[in-house]
Write a protein that holds these residues in place. Structure first.
Motif, PDB file in Angstrom:
ATOM      1  N   THR A  65       0.827  -1.205   0.000  1.00  0.00           N
ATOM      2  CA  THR A  65       0.000   0.000   0.000  1.00  0.00           C
ATOM      3  C   THR A  65       0.866   1.261   0.000  1.00  0.00           C
ATOM      4  O   THR A  65       0.583   2.220  -0.724  1.00  0.00           O
ATOM      5  N   ILE A  66       1.919   1.258   0.801  1.00  0.00           N
ATOM      6  CA  ILE A  66       2.839   2.403   0.797  1.00  0.00           C
ATOM      7  C   ILE A  66       3.528   2.519  -0.554  1.00  0.00           C
ATOM      8  O   ILE A  66       3.678   3.615  -1.104  1.00  0.00           O
ATOM      9  N   GLY A  67       3.948   1.373  -1.110  1.00  0.00           N
ATOM     10  CA  GLY A  67       4.556   1.387  -2.432  1.00  0.00           C
ATOM     11  C   GLY A  67       3.606   1.924  -3.491  1.00  0.00           C
ATOM     12  O   GLY A  67       4.004   2.685  -4.380  1.00  0.00           O
ATOM     13  N   TYR A  68       2.332   1.530  -3.407  1.00  0.00           N
ATOM     14  CA  TYR A  68       1.310   2.034  -4.328  1.00  0.00           C
ATOM     15  C   TYR A  68       1.195   3.554  -4.223  1.00  0.00           C
ATOM     16  O   TYR A  68       1.121   4.260  -5.240  1.00  0.00           O
ATOM     17  N   THR A  69       1.179   4.059  -3.003  1.00  0.00           N
ATOM     18  CA  THR A  69       1.066   5.505  -2.784  1.00  0.00           C
ATOM     19  C   THR A  69       2.258   6.246  -3.375  1.00  0.00           C
ATOM     20  O   THR A  69       2.101   7.299  -4.016  1.00  0.00           O
ATOM     21  N   ILE A  70       3.457   5.704  -3.180  1.00  0.00           N
ATOM     22  CA  ILE A  70       4.660   6.330  -3.734  1.00  0.00           C
ATOM     23  C   ILE A  70       4.612   6.323  -5.261  1.00  0.00           C
ATOM     24  O   ILE A  70       4.907   7.338  -5.913  1.00  0.00           O
ATOM     25  N   GLY A  71       4.236   5.175  -5.846  1.00  0.00           N
ATOM     26  CA  GLY A  71       4.140   5.095  -7.300  1.00  0.00           C
ATOM     27  C   GLY A  71       3.086   6.020  -7.858  1.00  0.00           C
ATOM     28  O   GLY A  71       3.274   6.629  -8.929  1.00  0.00           O
ATOM     29  N   ARG A  72       1.978   6.153  -7.160  1.00  0.00           N
ATOM     30  CA  ARG A  72       0.894   7.043  -7.604  1.00  0.00           C
ATOM     31  C   ARG A  72       1.358   8.500  -7.607  1.00  0.00           C
ATOM     32  O   ARG A  72       0.983   9.284  -8.489  1.00  0.00           O
ATOM     33  N   LYS A  73       2.174   8.848  -6.643  1.00  0.00           N
ATOM     34  CA  LYS A  73       2.615  10.244  -6.514  1.00  0.00           C
ATOM     35  C   LYS A  73       3.693  10.604  -7.529  1.00  0.00           C
ATOM     36  O   LYS A  73       3.652  11.682  -8.135  1.00  0.00           O
ATOM     37  N   PHE A  74       4.655   9.722  -7.728  1.00  0.00           N
ATOM     38  CA  PHE A  74       5.808  10.062  -8.564  1.00  0.00           C
ATOM     39  C   PHE A  74       5.720   9.524  -9.991  1.00  0.00           C
ATOM     40  O   PHE A  74       6.505   9.940 -10.847  1.00  0.00           O
ATOM     41  N   GLY A  75       4.810   8.587 -10.270  1.00  0.00           N
ATOM     42  CA  GLY A  75       4.620   8.107 -11.627  1.00  0.00           C
ATOM     43  C   GLY A  75       5.785   7.272 -12.144  1.00  0.00           C
ATOM     44  O   GLY A  75       6.655   6.830 -11.391  1.00  0.00           O
ATOM     45  N   MET A  76       5.800   7.077 -13.475  1.00  0.00           N
ATOM     46  CA  MET A  76       6.817   6.223 -14.089  1.00  0.00           C
ATOM     47  C   MET A  76       8.209   6.839 -14.018  1.00  0.00           C
ATOM     48  O   MET A  76       9.209   6.139 -14.157  1.00  0.00           O
ATOM     49  N   GLY A  77       8.286   8.148 -13.818  1.00  0.00           N
ATOM     50  CA  GLY A  77       9.595   8.791 -13.677  1.00  0.00           C
ATOM     51  C   GLY A  77      10.378   8.215 -12.504  1.00  0.00           C
ATOM     52  O   GLY A  77      11.613   8.221 -12.514  1.00  0.00           O
ATOM     53  N   LEU A  78       9.665   7.713 -11.500  1.00  0.00           N
ATOM     54  CA  LEU A  78      10.324   7.098 -10.344  1.00  0.00           C
ATOM     55  C   LEU A  78      11.169   5.907 -10.781  1.00  0.00           C
ATOM     56  O   LEU A  78      12.300   5.742 -10.312  1.00  0.00           O
ATOM     57  N   HIS A 131      -1.800   4.020 -12.209  1.00  0.00           N
ATOM     58  CA  HIS A 131      -3.104   4.536 -11.767  1.00  0.00           C
ATOM     59  C   HIS A 131      -4.179   3.454 -11.730  1.00  0.00           C
ATOM     60  O   HIS A 131      -5.327   3.682 -12.137  1.00  0.00           O
ATOM     61  N   MET A 132      -3.807   2.273 -11.250  1.00  0.00           N
ATOM     62  CA  MET A 132      -4.814   1.247 -11.012  1.00  0.00           C
ATOM     63  C   MET A 132      -5.730   1.723  -9.885  1.00  0.00           C
ATOM     64  O   MET A 132      -5.270   2.370  -8.935  1.00  0.00           O
ATOM     65  N   ARG A 133      -6.997   1.445  -9.986  1.00  0.00           N
ATOM     66  CA  ARG A 133      -7.945   1.863  -8.947  1.00  0.00           C
ATOM     67  C   ARG A 133      -7.571   1.209  -7.624  1.00  0.00           C
ATOM     68  O   ARG A 133      -7.328   0.002  -7.567  1.00  0.00           O
ATOM     69  N   TYR A 134      -7.536   2.030  -6.570  1.00  0.00           N
ATOM     70  CA  TYR A 134      -7.056   1.522  -5.283  1.00  0.00           C
ATOM     71  C   TYR A 134      -7.923   0.399  -4.714  1.00  0.00           C
ATOM     72  O   TYR A 134      -7.374  -0.579  -4.193  1.00  0.00           O
ATOM     73  N   PRO A 135      -9.271   0.471  -4.766  1.00  0.00           N
ATOM     74  CA  PRO A 135     -10.065  -0.653  -4.224  1.00  0.00           C
ATOM     75  C   PRO A 135      -9.727  -1.981  -4.903  1.00  0.00           C
ATOM     76  O   PRO A 135      -9.649  -3.018  -4.233  1.00  0.00           O
ATOM     77  N   GLN A 136      -9.521  -1.958  -6.228  1.00  0.00           N
ATOM     78  CA  GLN A 136      -9.145  -3.185  -6.930  1.00  0.00           C
ATOM     79  C   GLN A 136      -7.753  -3.644  -6.500  1.00  0.00           C
ATOM     80  O   GLN A 136      -7.517  -4.841  -6.280  1.00  0.00           O
ATOM     81  N   PHE A 137      -6.853  -2.685  -6.396  1.00  0.00           N
ATOM     82  CA  PHE A 137      -5.494  -3.019  -5.968  1.00  0.00           C
ATOM     83  C   PHE A 137      -5.496  -3.615  -4.570  1.00  0.00           C
ATOM     84  O   PHE A 137      -4.834  -4.628  -4.312  1.00  0.00           O
ATOM     85  N   LEU A 138      -6.241  -2.996  -3.658  1.00  0.00           N
ATOM     86  CA  LEU A 138      -6.263  -3.455  -2.272  1.00  0.00           C
ATOM     87  C   LEU A 138      -6.827  -4.875  -2.178  1.00  0.00           C
ATOM     88  O   LEU A 138      -6.298  -5.713  -1.438  1.00  0.00           O
TER      89      LEU A 138
END
Length: 214
Positions: A65-78, A131-138
């Motif tokens: 979940t933390i990894g998802y949040t980081i990826g969502r914020k910084f995108g593929m540039g990360l 940008h996968m939907r979080y409920p599906q990801f969770l």
């Protein structure tokens, strides 16, 4: 190390290692889980296999979940920045293969990614970056973590309990043969993954060469 610390510390160490690995940092999460489950089969150590599986599951869910949040914020540039600093783990081929699996399997890539070393590290951040939907990801993350952690713990625990019976009925040759087969299958899967990554990296380099200069 796990054998020398109290049971509560074992659960915390297992959860922490798996959680940090799920963030995208390469750590031996699977080795920690297998080791703790094997120690739980030794009743003299007072390690509960249920708590081993629970701590691994919780660590995996929180870390992803933390990894998802980081990826969502910084995108593929990360991943581009990480690829320059850690090419062995986040090179163009690694990311391209993970993206290919996501494109083909969608949310199932998150579920089955828990069982695959490459996706276990990249699944959370990559799902967020795509940008996968979080409920599906969770849902996929939690169910995958539960099946992986619970299943691995149960299998290793009962194998550990049966080990003494095996050794009393069979020779060491049978045990060595079984271990050899397991190692062989693991190396075969790693080699196949390495070839796929090398192929994708070669295609990436070719596309870069074909691209006209800015």
């Amino acid at each position: 190390m796990l054998e020398s610390i109290p049971p509560l510390a074992v659960y915390l160490v297992v959860g922490l290692i798996i959680g940090v690995e799920s963030l995208g940092i390469p750590l031996p999460g699977e080795i920690a889980l297998v080791s703790a489950a094997l120690l739980a089969s030794r009743h003299t150590l007072d390690i509960d296999p249920l708590w081993v599986g629970a701590s691994a599951t919780i660590g995996a869910i929180i870390g992803d979940t933390i990894g998802y949040t980081i990826g969502r914020k910084f995108g593929m540039g990360l991943f581009e920045r990480l690829g320059k600093r850690f090419p062995k783990h986040f090179g163009p081929g690694h990311v391209a293969l993970a993206k290919q699996l996501f494109a083909r399997w969608g949310v199932w890539a998150v579920f089955f990614g828990r069982f695959i070393a490459l996706l276990r590290i990249l699944a959370g951040p990559l799902a967020g970056a795509l940008h996968m939907r979080y409920p599906q990801f969770l849902a996929a993350n939690a169910s995958g973590a539960l099946c992986w952690a619970g299943g691995t713990t149960a299998v290793v625990y009962y194998l550990g309990l049966a080990a003494e019976k095996w050794l009393s009925r069979f020779s060491w040759i049978a045990l060595v043969l079984a271990i050899g087969i397991g190692i062989g299958l693991t190396l075969l899967l790693k080699e196949r993954t390495r070839r796929l990554i090398a192929q994708l990296e070669a295609e990436h380099d070719w596309e870069t060469l074909r691209r006209p200069p800015a």
